[in-house]
Design an enzyme around this catalytic site. Sequence first.
Site, short mmCIF file in Angstrom:
data_model
loop_
_atom_site.label_atom_id
_atom_site.label_comp_id
_atom_site.label_asym_id
_atom_site.label_seq_id
_atom_site.Cartn_x
_atom_site.Cartn_y
_atom_site.Cartn_z
N TYR A 1 19.46 -17.13 -28.03
CA TYR A 1 20.39 -16.75 -29.09
C TYR A 1 21.30 -15.62 -28.65
CZ TYR A 1 22.18 -14.70 -33.38
OH TYR A 1 23.01 -14.18 -34.33
N HIS A 2 20.70 -14.54 -28.16
CA HIS A 2 21.49 -13.36 -27.82
C HIS A 2 22.31 -13.56 -26.55
CE1 HIS A 2 18.43 -11.74 -30.59
NE2 HIS A 2 19.46 -11.05 -31.04
N ASP B 1 20.99 1.72 -30.47
CA ASP B 1 21.70 0.44 -30.56
C ASP B 1 21.92 -0.13 -29.17
OD1 ASP B 1 23.36 -1.71 -31.29
OD2 ASP B 1 25.14 -0.45 -31.10
N TYR C 1 16.34 -13.96 -42.06
CA TYR C 1 15.98 -12.83 -41.20
C TYR C 1 16.16 -11.57 -42.02
CZ TYR C 1 16.22 -9.71 -37.09
OH TYR C 1 16.00 -8.72 -36.17
#
Length: 656
Positions: free
Chosen positions: A165-166, A532, A11
């Site tokens: 995944y997250h 973010d 990645y």
Amino acid sequence: MRDKPWIIRTYAGHSTAKESNALYRKNLAKGQTGLSIAFDLPTQTGYDADHVLARGEVGKVGVAVSHLGDMRTLFEGIPLDAMNTSMTINATAAWLLALYIAAADEQGVPREKLQGTTQNDIIKEYLSRGTYVFPPGPSMRLIKDVILFTTKEMPKWNPMNVCSYHLQEAGATPVQELAYALATGVAVLDAVKASGAVEGKAFADCAGRISFFVNAGMRFITEICKMRAFVELWDEILAERYGVTDPKQRLFRYGVQVNSLGLTEQQPENNVYRIFLQMMAVTLSKKARARAVQLPAWNEALGLPRPWDQQWSLRAQQILAYESDLLDYGDIFDGSPAIAKKVEELKTEARDELRRILDMGGAVEAVETGYLKAQLVESNSRRVDEIELGERTIVGVNKFVETEPSPLPTGEGSIITIPPEVEQNQIANLQAWRAARDQAAVDSALNELRRAAREGRNIMPASIACAKAGVTTGEWGFALRDAFGEFRAPTGVSSAARNDARCVDEVRGEVDRVSRKLGRRLKFLIGKPGLDGHSNGAEQVAVRARDAGMEVVYEGIRFTPADIVKAARDKNVHVVGLSILSGSHMPLVKEVVAKMREAGLDDVPVVVGGIIPPDDEAMLKDAGVAAVYTPKDFELNRIMTDIVRIVEKKAPSKAA
């Protein structure tokens, strides 16, 4: 017959399209067999590099792609008809795919030859990663549009990557990861079916192109069983709910990146073993083997890894795939009673949770009500408690902490840092791009995009036309913001303290004592400046502060420094905590501190948490920050005690 290896990726993406292109070509030359593109936060959230919210974020966690010129540069010398490209992009997936198609058209590559994946899972963005833009309804419509367009014109493309995944990064249990990801898949296919645009075989083709992107944690056997449960449950859903008869179209096709949440700043060399063990969990079982694997680097808890660090992770995959005999055999777990029992347990619990979500109306409704987010915050709180209390062992963190000095570099030069001129250069290039294009063509393309959005037409043809006309990422994003509006997801942090909060009596006593000294309840503002969206740490700090008796102000992600300072003044808080994990801490924190002084809030201390190198920590403290916390500071009660003491130093001037 020996199986083919999975697609081997890293990645990657940082700073500029030119620098990222050089990295991709280098990794491909080393034997990487596919690309996995990391985009920066402005690109992921539909802002141009010169927008106020993009300040400090350009090129930090991925490559900045502002227009077709950047996309051309990103893939210069890389033939798109010979590449399998995964793009981690969600809210702006339709736009980045449009840019990719436009670049392929320029290369003369037929669209039916394009292979790859757009992640395009907006549900998990509301729950864990935070790069959503539009409300859930319009967001699901964009996903549906991409699915219908690619199924017709790009049959080898995976238009959506349901991403659990997250969810695990946000604290999901294996059952939650199974149920929430499957609920997302159901929501997407229900939206496609409800469109009436595809039926019968065409619908089965759509279902067959849905892929998944999962996580593998440290509980090795559980992770193997989770993946086998995923395979069996997805097959069951496609057969029973949607009537898909072709077993190949019911396959659970997935890529994986192993757990980054479990990587440690302390004794980071141990991460090599964690990464390898987690990779084995998704490759050993042939029936549940990943189609593509990308691994984090050993030092990702410290910052952006260098090319050599990425190479180390690449070599781990190649050694397993080419030196071992793993691919020579059938499924080595078939017939194991222990595996079969665990798989059935996971399937039963996941079915129950999935049924609960569907009874609410589905994944979209469960997002809007805040149910899913609240469940993840609670699960993560339990995980944090277990680590802090020593009930869950993390080697080198809460057990076996004695260590020899590491010969591996962890100081200056051990990670990539993005210099400030990257942002300045990207803005200059963006301005030059705008000046050189045909503005009338841009305006016409954007007007057509708005009409397509309002009229319910598929967004892809108008987006591709925008890409070719020279429209920028921010212009595309704001055209659809005009049509759809924006959304702020529930935080999952309630105002009520947990009844089962453990080991907080001592710190709660300190909060009460200092609150009496202040003349009112100690008030703590937790803010996330910039783009973010990784809010897990902020949420856990908010939960612990609330349980310790503080009055907490936390409204989620994506605020400007000016927004945060205004909230600090209006809410009359005693301390401000800033959480930033994107690497943009230096400019954003300094701006907050400067604006606090301008607003006459010099006596309100500022503390900061994030992935912050030691040199930056020293500079932040020199700039006026009272305390800095990094991933090594896992003891939340100690952090709470620090904050109480920091506030107490200001107590005489803050007393009411």
